[in-house]
Design a protein around this motif. Sequence first.
Motif, short mmCIF file in Angstrom:
data_model
loop_
_atom_site.label_atom_id
_atom_site.label_comp_id
_atom_site.label_asym_id
_atom_site.label_seq_id
_atom_site.Cartn_x
_atom_site.Cartn_y
_atom_site.Cartn_z
N TYR A 26 0.81 -1.21 0.01
CA TYR A 26 -0.18 -0.09 0.06
C TYR A 26 0.87 1.23 0.04
CZ TYR A 26 0.87 0.06 5.05
OH TYR A 26 1.52 -0.14 6.33
N GLY A 27 0.13 2.32 -0.48
CA GLY A 27 0.83 3.57 -0.44
C GLY A 27 2.12 3.75 -1.32
N ILE A 28 1.92 3.05 -2.45
CA ILE A 28 2.77 3.18 -3.85
C ILE A 28 2.86 4.56 -4.26
CG2 ILE A 28 3.70 2.26 -5.76
CD1 ILE A 28 2.21 -0.50 -5.10
N ASP A 29 3.68 5.16 -4.12
CA ASP A 29 3.89 6.62 -4.57
C ASP A 29 4.77 6.79 -5.60
OD1 ASP A 29 3.55 9.36 -4.88
OD2 ASP A 29 4.39 9.86 -2.90
N ARG A 42 1.17 9.93 -8.52
CA ARG A 42 0.09 8.86 -8.43
C ARG A 42 0.24 8.26 -6.98
NH1 ARG A 42 0.40 5.85 -13.12
NH2 ARG A 42 -1.08 7.41 -14.00
N LYS A 43 -0.62 7.75 -6.03
CA LYS A 43 -0.59 6.85 -5.10
C LYS A 43 -1.52 5.89 -5.27
CE LYS A 43 0.87 7.78 -0.48
NZ LYS A 43 1.17 8.48 0.72
N THR A 44 -1.34 4.66 -5.07
CA THR A 44 -1.94 3.34 -5.33
C THR A 44 -1.65 2.20 -4.39
OG1 THR A 44 -2.58 2.13 -7.15
CG2 THR A 44 -0.36 2.43 -7.37
N ASN A 45 -2.36 1.10 -4.48
CA ASN A 45 -1.99 -0.20 -3.81
C ASN A 45 -2.01 -1.19 -4.65
OD1 ASN A 45 -2.45 1.35 -1.26
ND2 ASN A 45 -4.58 1.24 -1.55
N LEU A 46 -1.24 -2.29 -4.49
CA LEU A 46 -1.25 -3.43 -5.40
C LEU A 46 -1.73 -4.52 -4.35
CD1 LEU A 46 -0.28 -5.08 -7.53
CD2 LEU A 46 1.84 -5.21 -6.53
N LYS A 47 -2.72 -5.52 -5.15
CA LYS A 47 -3.19 -6.39 -3.87
C LYS A 47 -2.84 -7.74 -4.90
CE LYS A 47 -6.79 -3.68 -1.93
NZ LYS A 47 -8.34 -3.55 -1.72
N THR A 62 8.28 5.35 -3.76
CA THR A 62 8.11 4.89 -2.54
C THR A 62 7.02 3.94 -1.95
OG1 THR A 62 6.97 6.98 -1.56
CG2 THR A 62 9.29 7.02 -1.75
N VAL A 63 7.22 3.19 -1.14
CA VAL A 63 6.06 2.37 -0.66
C VAL A 63 5.79 2.57 0.83
CG1 VAL A 63 5.49 -0.11 -0.22
CG2 VAL A 63 6.77 0.56 -2.21
N GLY A 64 4.33 2.80 1.28
CA GLY A 64 4.08 2.95 2.40
C GLY A 64 4.20 1.75 3.38
N GLU A 117 9.26 -18.35 -4.99
CA GLU A 117 8.95 -17.40 -4.15
C GLU A 117 8.25 -16.02 -4.69
OE1 GLU A 117 11.90 -18.48 -4.39
OE2 GLU A 117 12.62 -19.45 -2.50
N TYR A 118 8.19 -16.02 -5.96
CA TYR A 118 7.60 -14.68 -6.80
C TYR A 118 5.97 -14.72 -6.41
CZ TYR A 118 6.18 -12.05 -10.97
OH TYR A 118 5.70 -11.07 -11.59
N ALA A 119 5.82 -13.74 -6.37
CA ALA A 119 4.27 -13.50 -5.87
C ALA A 119 3.77 -12.39 -7.09
CB ALA A 119 4.02 -12.49 -4.54
N GLY A 120 4.45 -11.67 -7.56
CA GLY A 120 4.00 -10.54 -8.56
C GLY A 120 4.73 -9.46 -8.85
N THR A 121 4.19 -8.61 -9.54
CA THR A 121 5.05 -7.49 -10.32
C THR A 121 4.24 -6.11 -10.26
OG1 THR A 121 6.36 -8.92 -11.69
CG2 THR A 121 6.28 -6.30 -12.08
N TYR A 122 4.56 -5.30 -9.80
CA TYR A 122 3.99 -3.78 -10.01
C TYR A 122 4.59 -3.10 -11.06
CZ TYR A 122 2.66 1.01 -9.43
OH TYR A 122 2.35 2.38 -9.68
N ILE A 123 3.67 -2.35 -12.02
CA ILE A 123 4.67 -1.83 -13.12
C ILE A 123 3.81 -0.46 -13.22
CG2 ILE A 123 4.88 -1.50 -15.54
CD1 ILE A 123 5.06 -4.49 -15.60
#
Length: 126
Positions: free
Chosen positions: A11-14, A74-79, A112-114, A48-54
């Motif tokens: 969360y809080g990916i800025d 932009r501030k966002t979250n990855l689920k 940055t990541v919250g 161990e790979y869970a995913g990617t944020y782009i």
Amino acid sequence: MEELEEILVVYGIDVETDVYSKFDIYVNLVLDGSEKGSNINLGPQFREYAGTYINLPDGFRTITNEGDTTIKRRKTNLKLGISELLRDLEADEDDSILVTLVPKSDSGRNTTVGGVRIDYLPRYTQ
């Protein structure tokens, strides 16, 4: 009893909207220390790979009259659903897990990541 899906929330990916940014997420990734100073080629082939944020650049930057640029953020979250991954890693009964974020480009300096947390949602089955 209703079965729950464990959701890893980054969360809080800025990030700047006009900058390419990418990072991979791993759960319980353990390296033996011999990788220091080397370029490890981590990726989806690791168990161990869970995913990617782009973040893809939107191509817009506001320029004021003085020639200064206004940087939009932009501030966002990855689920990511991780219940199956935790079972595969035999970590589904663990009290805690290690989450590792690995930047995949040098543009990570503007990101940055919250934080990271685990949420639980009802699993939908057919």
